[in-house]
Structures are given as C-alpha cells and as structure tokens.
Design a protein around this motif. Structure first.
Motif, short mmCIF file in Angstrom:
data_model
loop_
_atom_site.label_atom_id
_atom_site.label_comp_id
_atom_site.label_asym_id
_atom_site.label_seq_id
_atom_site.Cartn_x
_atom_site.Cartn_y
_atom_site.Cartn_z
N LYS A 157 -18.34 33.01 -34.33
CA LYS A 157 -18.83 34.22 -35.00
C LYS A 157 -17.92 35.43 -34.81
CE LYS A 157 -23.65 32.95 -34.94
NZ LYS A 157 -24.99 33.42 -34.68
N ASP A 158 -17.46 35.64 -33.59
CA ASP A 158 -16.64 36.81 -33.29
C ASP A 158 -16.02 36.64 -31.92
OD1 ASP A 158 -19.07 37.12 -31.93
OD2 ASP A 158 -19.47 39.12 -32.70
N TYR A 159 -15.18 37.59 -31.56
CA TYR A 159 -14.53 37.55 -30.25
C TYR A 159 -14.03 38.95 -29.91
CZ TYR A 159 -10.26 37.25 -33.09
OH TYR A 159 -9.27 37.48 -34.00
N GLY A 191 -11.63 38.24 -22.01
CA GLY A 191 -12.35 38.36 -23.26
C GLY A 191 -13.42 37.30 -23.40
N TRP A 192 -13.95 37.20 -24.60
CA TRP A 192 -15.00 36.25 -24.89
C TRP A 192 -14.90 35.79 -26.35
CZ3 TRP A 192 -17.83 37.99 -28.95
CH2 TRP A 192 -17.93 39.37 -29.14
N VAL A 193 -15.48 34.62 -26.61
CA VAL A 193 -15.61 34.06 -27.95
C VAL A 193 -17.07 33.64 -28.10
CG1 VAL A 193 -14.87 32.25 -29.55
CG2 VAL A 193 -13.23 33.20 -27.90
N ARG A 194 -17.74 34.09 -29.17
CA ARG A 194 -19.15 33.75 -29.37
C ARG A 194 -19.26 32.51 -30.26
NH1 ARG A 194 -23.83 36.95 -32.42
NH2 ARG A 194 -22.00 37.86 -33.40
N LEU A 195 -19.98 31.51 -29.75
CA LEU A 195 -20.16 30.23 -30.44
C LEU A 195 -21.63 29.94 -30.69
CD1 LEU A 195 -17.81 28.03 -28.23
CD2 LEU A 195 -17.30 28.89 -30.50
N GLN A 196 -21.84 29.12 -31.69
CA GLN A 196 -23.17 28.58 -31.97
C GLN A 196 -22.99 27.10 -32.28
OE1 GLN A 196 -25.59 30.68 -34.85
NE2 GLN A 196 -26.23 28.75 -35.75
N TYR A 200 -12.46 44.38 -30.58
CA TYR A 200 -13.48 43.47 -31.11
C TYR A 200 -13.05 42.97 -32.49
CZ TYR A 200 -17.80 42.00 -33.36
OH TYR A 200 -18.74 41.30 -34.06
N SER A 201 -13.25 41.69 -32.74
CA SER A 201 -12.94 41.11 -34.05
C SER A 201 -14.12 40.29 -34.54
CB SER A 201 -11.70 40.21 -33.96
OG SER A 201 -10.58 40.95 -33.56
N ASP A 202 -14.64 40.68 -35.69
CA ASP A 202 -15.73 39.95 -36.33
C ASP A 202 -15.12 38.99 -37.34
OD1 ASP A 202 -18.18 39.08 -37.22
OD2 ASP A 202 -18.76 40.96 -38.16
#
Length: 161
Positions: free
Chosen positions: A143-145, A128-133, A17-19
């Motif tokens: 935000k993070d991934y 994996g995933w990448v969080r977007l807004q 996890y990477s913030d």
C-alpha cells in the motif's frame, strides 16, 4: 522524480512518505515489486512470490540493508503493528536480515501489517517501513512505505510525517 537526499540539519527528523497509487496488487504468482525507498534509482528491496516454496521473498541490494526478522538466516520476518518503533529494543532476538522469506499464511491474512526495514544510504543507516496486506496464500498488496531521512534515527511503523 528524485528526492533531495541531502542530510537534514542536526536534530531534525524528516520522514519521507510514499503512497503507492494504485496499490500494488500481486495476484499473478510471477509478479514482483522493486522498492526504491529513497528514489535514487537504486532498488533497495525486491519483494516477490516464490511459487515453489509458497513464500514471499525479500532481498536487499546490500548486506547492510534488510528487513526485521527473528533470525539472520532470513526467516521469520516480523509483522509489525502500527506505532511500533523501528528499530526498537529488539525482543526475542529480532535483527535486520539482508534477505528474508516467509509464508503468507504464517503472517496470517492480516490487513495493514508492516515490514520494518533498514536501508544503507551514503554510508549511513536509515529506518523505514512497508505496509502490506495479505488476502490469500498467493495474493498480497503493498500500500505505501516511508523512511526516516535522518540517519540512525527511529521511525514508527505507519509514521507519515
């Protein structure tokens, strides 16, 4: 700082996890974000805004890597809710596309939606995933991934460990 990319032991799942601190905020139409999911100094995905098409573009370093989309022509990137399994039984023809583009408006101005990603590392697939807004047609935030360091093993959108 590089992450030890040694394969995990059989049956072991390791989520890396990477913030992003501070969050990457793009209010400038010429900004882009180079995502090195496994921190091996190779950009896995490039995310940037295309002013001419009023779209967010995502490109991968390899045709084997990509983002979850509805077509292999790189359109209709799928916004995932937290907890969705990546990969999952693909619904409605979903697949991984090595490039993708979509209008921010098409995703809706949603907080905390996830891109499902597949990265090809050392001849194996990692999910994996990448969080977007999205705040407006031209303002987006990463935000993070995270990714699963165990090859060919699913991860949940938003999973951090």
């Amino acid at each position: 700082m590089a992450i030890d990319n040694e394969p995990p032991e059989d049956g072991e799942t390791i989520v890396i996890y990477s913030d992003i601190e501070p969050d990457f905020v793009s209010n400038n139409l010429s900004t882009s974000f180079e995502l090195d999911v496994n921190q091996d100094s190779i950009v896995d995905l490039n995310i940037y805004y295309d002013i001419e098409g009023n779209t967010l573009l995502i490109g991968s370093r390899s045709y084997l890597s990509g983002v979850l989309s509805l077509t292999d022509w790189g359109t209709y990137t799928v916004p995932l809710d937290e907890g969705r399994k990546i990969p999952d039984e693909f619904k409605n023809g979903e697949l991984f596309s090595s490039s993708s583009y979509f209008s921010i408006e098409a995703w809706g101005y949603q907080v905390d939606k996830y891109l499902g990603v597949r990265i090809y590392i050392k001849d194996k697939f990692h999910y994996g995933w990448v969080r977007l807004q999205f705040e407006s047609d031209t303002s987006w935030v990463i935000k993070d991934y995270a990714y699963n360091a165990t090859p060919d093993t699913p991860i949940l959108a938003g999973q951090k460990e």
